[in-house]
Design a protein around this motif. Structure first.
Motif, PDB file in Angstrom:
ATOM      1  N   LYS B   8      34.313  15.176 -28.821  1.00  0.00           N
ATOM      2  CA  LYS B   8      32.668  15.354 -28.923  1.00  0.00           C
ATOM      3  C   LYS B   8      32.545  16.997 -28.874  1.00  0.00           C
ATOM      4  N   ARG B   9      30.606  17.526 -29.105  1.00  0.00           N
ATOM      5  CA  ARG B   9      30.403  19.009 -29.419  1.00  0.00           C
ATOM      6  C   ARG B   9      31.668  19.764 -27.389  1.00  0.00           C
ATOM      7  N   ILE B  10      30.956  19.224 -27.048  1.00  0.00           N
ATOM      8  CA  ILE B  10      31.670  19.673 -25.143  1.00  0.00           C
ATOM      9  C   ILE B  10      32.988  20.231 -25.176  1.00  0.00           C
ATOM     10  N   LEU B  49      17.541  30.348 -29.072  1.00  0.00           N
ATOM     11  CA  LEU B  49      17.269  28.996 -28.481  1.00  0.00           C
ATOM     12  C   LEU B  49      16.458  28.571 -29.415  1.00  0.00           C
ATOM     13  N   ASP B  50      15.809  28.883 -30.694  1.00  0.00           N
ATOM     14  CA  ASP B  50      15.729  28.446 -31.730  1.00  0.00           C
ATOM     15  C   ASP B  50      15.447  28.768 -33.032  1.00  0.00           C
ATOM     16  N   SER B  51      14.904  29.460 -34.058  1.00  0.00           N
ATOM     17  CA  SER B  51      15.250  29.766 -35.387  1.00  0.00           C
ATOM     18  C   SER B  51      16.137  29.070 -36.503  1.00  0.00           C
ATOM     19  N   MET B  52      16.227  28.513 -35.693  1.00  0.00           N
ATOM     20  CA  MET B  52      17.345  27.360 -36.194  1.00  0.00           C
ATOM     21  C   MET B  52      17.446  27.717 -37.879  1.00  0.00           C
ATOM     22  N   GLY B  53      18.752  27.534 -38.789  1.00  0.00           N
ATOM     23  CA  GLY B  53      19.588  28.307 -39.561  1.00  0.00           C
ATOM     24  C   GLY B  53      20.347  29.421 -39.451  1.00  0.00           C
ATOM     25  N   GLU B  78      27.198  27.288 -35.672  1.00  0.00           N
ATOM     26  CA  GLU B  78      26.997  26.899 -36.285  1.00  0.00           C
ATOM     27  C   GLU B  78      26.947  25.142 -36.198  1.00  0.00           C
ATOM     28  N   GLY B  79      25.561  24.574 -36.054  1.00  0.00           N
ATOM     29  CA  GLY B  79      25.482  22.797 -36.860  1.00  0.00           C
ATOM     30  C   GLY B  79      25.587  22.742 -38.272  1.00  0.00           C
ATOM     31  N   ASP B  80      25.954  21.595 -38.483  1.00  0.00           N
ATOM     32  CA  ASP B  80      25.243  21.182 -40.088  1.00  0.00           C
ATOM     33  C   ASP B  80      24.039  21.250 -40.452  1.00  0.00           C
ATOM     34  N   GLY B  81      23.314  20.717 -39.752  1.00  0.00           N
ATOM     35  CA  GLY B  81      21.891  20.882 -39.582  1.00  0.00           C
ATOM     36  C   GLY B  81      21.357  22.340 -39.952  1.00  0.00           C
ATOM     37  N   SER B  82      21.363  22.826 -38.939  1.00  0.00           N
ATOM     38  CA  SER B  82      21.599  24.396 -39.225  1.00  0.00           C
ATOM     39  C   SER B  82      21.846  25.068 -40.432  1.00  0.00           C
ATOM     40  N   LEU B  83      22.722  24.549 -40.674  1.00  0.00           N
ATOM     41  CA  LEU B  83      23.416  25.414 -42.402  1.00  0.00           C
ATOM     42  C   LEU B  83      22.509  25.067 -43.385  1.00  0.00           C
ATOM     43  N   ASP B 107      30.412  20.216 -37.247  1.00  0.00           N
ATOM     44  CA  ASP B 107      29.798  19.670 -38.339  1.00  0.00           C
ATOM     45  C   ASP B 107      29.782  17.910 -38.148  1.00  0.00           C
ATOM     46  N   ASN B 108      29.013  16.915 -36.901  1.00  0.00           N
ATOM     47  CA  ASN B 108      29.034  15.687 -36.595  1.00  0.00           C
ATOM     48  C   ASN B 108      28.004  14.866 -37.931  1.00  0.00           C
ATOM     49  N   GLN B 109      27.417  15.507 -39.361  1.00  0.00           N
ATOM     50  CA  GLN B 109      27.093  14.731 -39.840  1.00  0.00           C
ATOM     51  C   GLN B 109      26.058  14.480 -39.436  1.00  0.00           C
ATOM     52  N   VAL B 110      25.229  14.551 -38.473  1.00  0.00           N
ATOM     53  CA  VAL B 110      23.477  14.162 -38.197  1.00  0.00           C
ATOM     54  C   VAL B 110      23.182  16.038 -37.320  1.00  0.00           C
ATOM     55  N   TYR B 111      21.980  15.360 -37.577  1.00  0.00           N
ATOM     56  CA  TYR B 111      21.100  16.249 -36.357  1.00  0.00           C
ATOM     57  C   TYR B 111      20.847  16.436 -35.403  1.00  0.00           C
ATOM     58  N   GLY B 112      22.302  16.227 -34.183  1.00  0.00           N
ATOM     59  CA  GLY B 112      22.194  15.133 -33.155  1.00  0.00           C
ATOM     60  C   GLY B 112      21.282  16.176 -32.269  1.00  0.00           C
ATOM     61  N   SER B 113      20.937  17.092 -32.163  1.00  0.00           N
ATOM     62  CA  SER B 113      19.340  17.608 -30.947  1.00  0.00           C
ATOM     63  C   SER B 113      18.843  16.817 -31.746  1.00  0.00           C
ATOM     64  N   THR B 114      17.807  16.128 -32.484  1.00  0.00           N
ATOM     65  CA  THR B 114      16.733  15.659 -32.756  1.00  0.00           C
ATOM     66  C   THR B 114      17.065  14.089 -33.668  1.00  0.00           C
ATOM     67  N   ALA B 115      17.232  13.135 -32.638  1.00  0.00           N
ATOM     68  CA  ALA B 115      17.630  11.897 -32.366  1.00  0.00           C
ATOM     69  C   ALA B 115      19.273  10.779 -33.507  1.00  0.00           C
TER      70      ALA B 115
HETATM   71  C1  LIG Z   1      12.266  25.230 -37.755  1.00  0.00           C
HETATM   72  C2  LIG Z   1      12.898  23.887 -36.922  1.00  0.00           C
HETATM   73  N1  LIG Z   1      12.929  22.408 -37.057  1.00  0.00           N
HETATM   74  C3  LIG Z   1      13.151  21.353 -37.003  1.00  0.00           C
HETATM   75  C4  LIG Z   1      13.658  21.877 -35.130  1.00  0.00           C
HETATM   76  C5  LIG Z   1      14.656  20.904 -34.460  1.00  0.00           C
HETATM   77  N2  LIG Z   1      15.729  20.564 -34.114  1.00  0.00           N
HETATM   78  C6  LIG Z   1      16.148  21.434 -33.429  1.00  0.00           C
HETATM   79  S1  LIG Z   1      18.122  20.912 -33.266  1.00  0.00           S
HETATM   80  C7  LIG Z   1      17.738  20.746 -34.334  1.00  0.00           C
HETATM   81  C8  LIG Z   1      19.273  19.849 -35.236  1.00  0.00           C
HETATM   82  C9  LIG Z   1      19.950  21.022 -35.052  1.00  0.00           C
HETATM   83  O1  LIG Z   1      20.954  20.201 -35.906  1.00  0.00           O
HETATM   84  P1  LIG Z   1      22.696  20.922 -36.341  1.00  0.00           P
HETATM   85  O2  LIG Z   1      22.630  22.036 -36.844  1.00  0.00           O
HETATM   86  O3  LIG Z   1      23.095  19.700 -37.349  1.00  0.00           O
HETATM   87  O4  LIG Z   1      22.977  20.611 -34.771  1.00  0.00           O
HETATM   88  P2  LIG Z   1      23.468  19.538 -33.468  1.00  0.00           P
HETATM   89  O5  LIG Z   1      22.834  18.794 -32.849  1.00  0.00           O
HETATM   90  O6  LIG Z   1      23.618  17.824 -34.773  1.00  0.00           O
HETATM   91  O7  LIG Z   1      25.000  19.720 -33.449  1.00  0.00           O
HETATM   92  C10 LIG Z   1      16.842  20.630 -35.463  1.00  0.00           C
HETATM   93  C11 LIG Z   1      16.206  19.215 -36.565  1.00  0.00           C
HETATM   94  C12 LIG Z   1      13.823  23.755 -35.149  1.00  0.00           C
HETATM   95  N3  LIG Z   1      14.216  23.928 -33.764  1.00  0.00           N
HETATM   96  N4  LIG Z   1      13.242  24.135 -35.348  1.00  0.00           N
END
Ligand SMILES: Cc1ncc(C[n+]2csc(CCOP(=O)(O)OP(=O)(O)O)c2C)c(N)n1
Ligand SMILES: [Mg+2]
Lengths: 184, 202
Positions: B8-10, B49-53, B78-83, B107-115
């Protein structure tokens, strides 16, 4: 205090202003307008071919905000040189990172889409950009042909000081039309 | 910590927290920041806290800034979705060759934080992308690999990426991080700046 008026070019003035602002590291995304600024910075730092110890090429404005905007966390100060149509891809970083975490950053951007423009669509992002930036709460200083290269240098340098004084990014927009620089 | 894909991530964060006590750690948004803070909310953590990526870019900037310090690496979690939202991190890091850049990709292959919607990473190998961009890449699918590859990459000069495969899903009942970002920045800056000078003991 005003310095004596010099005969340096506007691009040299911007480069000197950025060093004068106290930048420890500079990142750039090029445009034809600011290419000479980058060259001046690279040369002054002993580099060649667009790269020097303290001058780094980057691939997107968004990442530039992350890379240079993070420096205050390490007790340093960064500057970004770019073109104004790149703010569209960096607004999320500017607002949710630099502004939210109160991190100073100097940004110099050449403007497009105004007098001297040949491109038939770039004005669609460049013309509203000062308003977009101000709506987002950013401090924007605008420079054009009506002030001297000396004034540009002092304004850019002071913008860096102002960013540190107010713990936020400060944007300087420079219109090179009718200066000795190139618009596009 | 079990074998992939049961980590698990944690659980991964628990191990990484132990390994990074004396290193600056820039942490990606949402569940990763929350879960790491619930493991331990430490001064060397910078929660984005935000600034995804943006974590990879922030880590790159700090790695460049820390070039002459005694810190061995600056860590980005970093997360896979964020990278995938800012993949420029990979070519830029590879091109600049930042000596102290160390990204750990959970890398969990999903946007885990968002559904839990899928990212590309089940078909696109993010570690291979990093390798192609000039990074030294390690891979981990269980705790011992995570520890071993972390130790190896910590002493590898140049941009390094530890590609850790973890299970999808979030830990239950983790409180939100309701902290003013300015406070987070100030705390981390205070921790980091004293470690920035040349020949400052870590
Ligand atoms: C610009 C932007 N779009 C969408 C979101 C919504 N969002 C928050 S966390 C997240 C998923 C992150 O996925 P990942 O980096 O793979 O991390 P995980 O949660 O899977 O560990 C998304 C899409 C956001 N925070 N900012
Ligand atoms: Mg994910």
């Amino acid at each position: 205090m005003r310095k004596t008026v010099t005969t340096k070019s506007y691009t040299q003035a911007v480069a000197d202003g950025i060093w004068g602002a106290g930048a420890d590291l500079i990142g750039y995304i090029p445009s034809v307008t600011i290419a000479p600024v980058i060259e001046h910075l690279v040369t002054a730092d002993g580099g060649t071919a667009g790269r020097a110890e303290r001058v780094k090429p980057l691939s997107r404005e968004e990442e530039a905000i992350g890379v240079l905007g993070a420096l205050p966390l390490a007790g340093k100060f960064g500057a970004v040189i770019m073109q104004d149509n790149g703010f569209g891809n960096s607004l999320t970083a500017l607002t949710t990172f630099s502004m939210s975490y109160h991190l100073p950053l100097l940004i110099f951007a050449n403007t497009r889409g105004g007098p001297g423009e040949y491109n038939s669509m770039i004005h669609s992002i460049s013309q509203p950009m000062p308003r977009i930036l101000r709506t987002a709460g950013l401090q924007v200083l605008e420079l054009d042909r009506r002030s001297s290269a000396d004034d540009w240098e002092q304004t850019v340098a002071e913008a860096g000081v102002h960013a540190r004084m107010t713990y936020r990014p400060v944007v300087v927009l420079g219109s090179f039309w009718s200066t000795d620089g190139k618009v596009a | 910590m079990g074998r992939w894909p049961e980590t698990k991530r944690i659980e991964a964060l628990d191990v990484l927290n132990e390994l990074t006590a004396e290193l600056p750690v820039v942490v990606t948004c949402a569940a990763t920041s929350r879960e790491l803070a619930s493991v331990e909310n430490r001064d060397n953590h910078f929660y984005v806290l935000d600034s995804m990526g943006l974590v990879g870019s922030i880590t790159t900037g700090l790695a460049l800034a820390a070039k002459d310090s005694d810190l061995p690496k600056v860590i980005g979690l970093e997360g896979d979705g964020s990278l995938l939202m800012n993949p420029n991190v990979l070519p830029t890091g590879g091109f600049l060759g930042a000596e102290k850049l160390f990204l750990i990709l959970l890398d969990n292959q999903v946007y885990g934080s968002t559904a839990g919607l899928p990212t590309y990473s089940s078909r696109v190998d993010l570690g291979a992308l990093a390798q192609a961009a000039g990074w030294t890449v390690g891979r981990a699918a269980d705790e011992s690999q995570l520890r071993g590859e972390f130790a190896r990459l910590l002493t590898t000069t140049g941009p390094t990426l530890l590609h850790a495969s973890i299970e999808a899903g979030n830990a239950a009942d983790i409180p939100k991080l309701l902290v003013d970002p300015v406070v987070l920045a100030h705390r981390f800056q205070t921790w980091l700046t004293v470690r920035m000078g040349p020949h400052t003991a870590v």
